[in-house]
Scaffold this active site. Structure first.
Site: not given
Ligand code: GLY
Length: 377
Positions: A89, A150
């Site tokens: 992330d 994600d």
């Molecule tokens: N990227 C983590 C979530 O959307 O919870």
């Protein structure tokens, strides 16, 4: 004043009040109507930075800039200490903080920081399987062979790094991962797996699964929203029409399943009862993604009216039924986000990423101020 203008004004006022309330810490999700505040140690801190930059761009109020610059300082320290960066992330974190400052102000130090962050993200590349590992250390038995949808929103940091440096490794990694995500995370009916597993040694595809969704074979609505926006951004950078088509199909799937009030439940396959949780953040992300997707479609596109209508309905319901307009002391902008329903983590709360994408969508629709996923021309 239009509905969007009213919502923007409310968001700006609350964000300004929150600068003082948060005192240099970063909002994550809420508990009992108050944001849980972190120092810079999770995947979500970039969203607060991004909200400050968006508000600064819109208002030119120095208070927003000052607070935003402080967040970038914090991200610099985090990178120097390599603190809690052992996940993919990095794209969320550094696109909306350092890269945002570069995009707005052309600050060379901010650019350098964002490029260094891209290098840290590149360390998640696993050459044997040819994917970016989402979570955990290399070789981890549970997560070593795992990708998640994600990540499509983390790739823009790598595409941008390629544009800035000409180093094709960033592009190759991003494109290979996007292709793999399209092939394995998006199903034939345009729904999506949250996660997919590969054999770490051979790269062989193993199985789809979930982490935050209802079950392995279901479609977690936030994951579908990450895909809508992420594939549209991969198209922006690469001009590969398959990515645009994937974003479009995922968007159709999402909008064809909107419930009566136009804001999605947390999973498209969760049984709907009066207790079923919504995820307003999924609808906010999808809306911001629809704005991006629509920017690539020509005026005569056969899907345009459907997508525009879905965007309008989603945003109208978010503003009228989910926003905290009318609650001047509220910290969050959107209620009824769900971080992890099955995990029992903030299953009906404010989520800072929901607030970010809601504000980004509003400002882009109403003022033409886009987020910080790509350079503006
Ligand atoms: N990227 C983590 C979530 O959307 O919870």
């Amino acid at each position: 004043m239009s509905l969007w203008q009213k919502a923007i004004e409310d968001a700006v006022q609350k964000t300004k009040a929150n600068i003082g309330k948060f005192g240099g810490l970063f909002p994550h999700v809420s508990e009992n109507g108050k944001y849980i505040l972190n120092d810079n140690c999770d995947w979500t801190e970039g969203f607060w930075s991004g909200m400050l930059w968006l508000c600064y761009e819109h208002t030119k109020d120095e208070a927003f800039r000052e607070a935003a610059v402080q967040t970038v300082e914090s991200f610099k320290k985090r990178l120097e200490a390599h603190r809690v960066l052992d996940h993919h992330d990095i794209g969320f974190l550094y696109s909306l903080s350092a890269k945002a400052q570069w995009i707005i102000e052309r600050d060379p130090a901010a650019k350098q920081l964002a490029l260094e962050a891209a290098d840290v993200m590149m360390r998640r590349w696993r050459p044997k399987g040819r994917y970016i590992q989402a979570w955990g250390p290399e070789g981890d038995p549970e997560n070593g062979g795992r990708i998640i949808i994600d990540c499509m929103m983390n790739l823009p940091l790598l595409y941008w790094a390629y544009d800035q440096t000409g180093n094709k490794e960033y592009l190759d990694v991003a494109v290979t991962h996007a292709d793999k995500s399209r092939r394995f995370l998006v199903r034939g009916d345009d729904s999506s797996y949250h996660t997919f597993y590969f054999d770490q040694e051979t790269g062989e595809s193993l199985r789809g699964g979930t982490h935050q969704g209802y079950r392995d074979a279901s479609t977690w609505t936030r994951g579908q929203a990450w895909g809508i926006y992420g594939f549209a951004l991969s198209y922006r950078y690469t001009k590969n029409p398959l990515y645009l088509e994937t974003s479009r199909r995922m968007a159709r799937y999402f909008l064809e399943r909107l419930p009566e009030d136009d804001v999605v439940y947390w999973d498209f396959d969760a049984p709907v009862t009066p207790e079923t949780k919504r995820d307003s953040s999924a609808s906010a992300i999808a809306s911001a993604g629809l704005v991006e997707l629509l920017s690539h479609l020509n005026a005569e596109d056969a899907d345009r009216a459907f997508l525009e209508d879905g965007l309008h309905r989603s945003m109208k319901s978010l503003v009228e039924n989910y926003s905290t307009i009318g609650q001047p002391d509220a910290e969050g902008l959107l209620e009824h986000g769900s971080y992890s329903v099955r995990g029992g983590s903030a299953p009906d709360d404010y989520m800072i990423w929901g607030d970010y994408y809601y504000l980004e969508a509003l400002l882009r629709m109403e003022k033409g101020i886009a987020g910080y996923w790509y350079e503006r021309s």
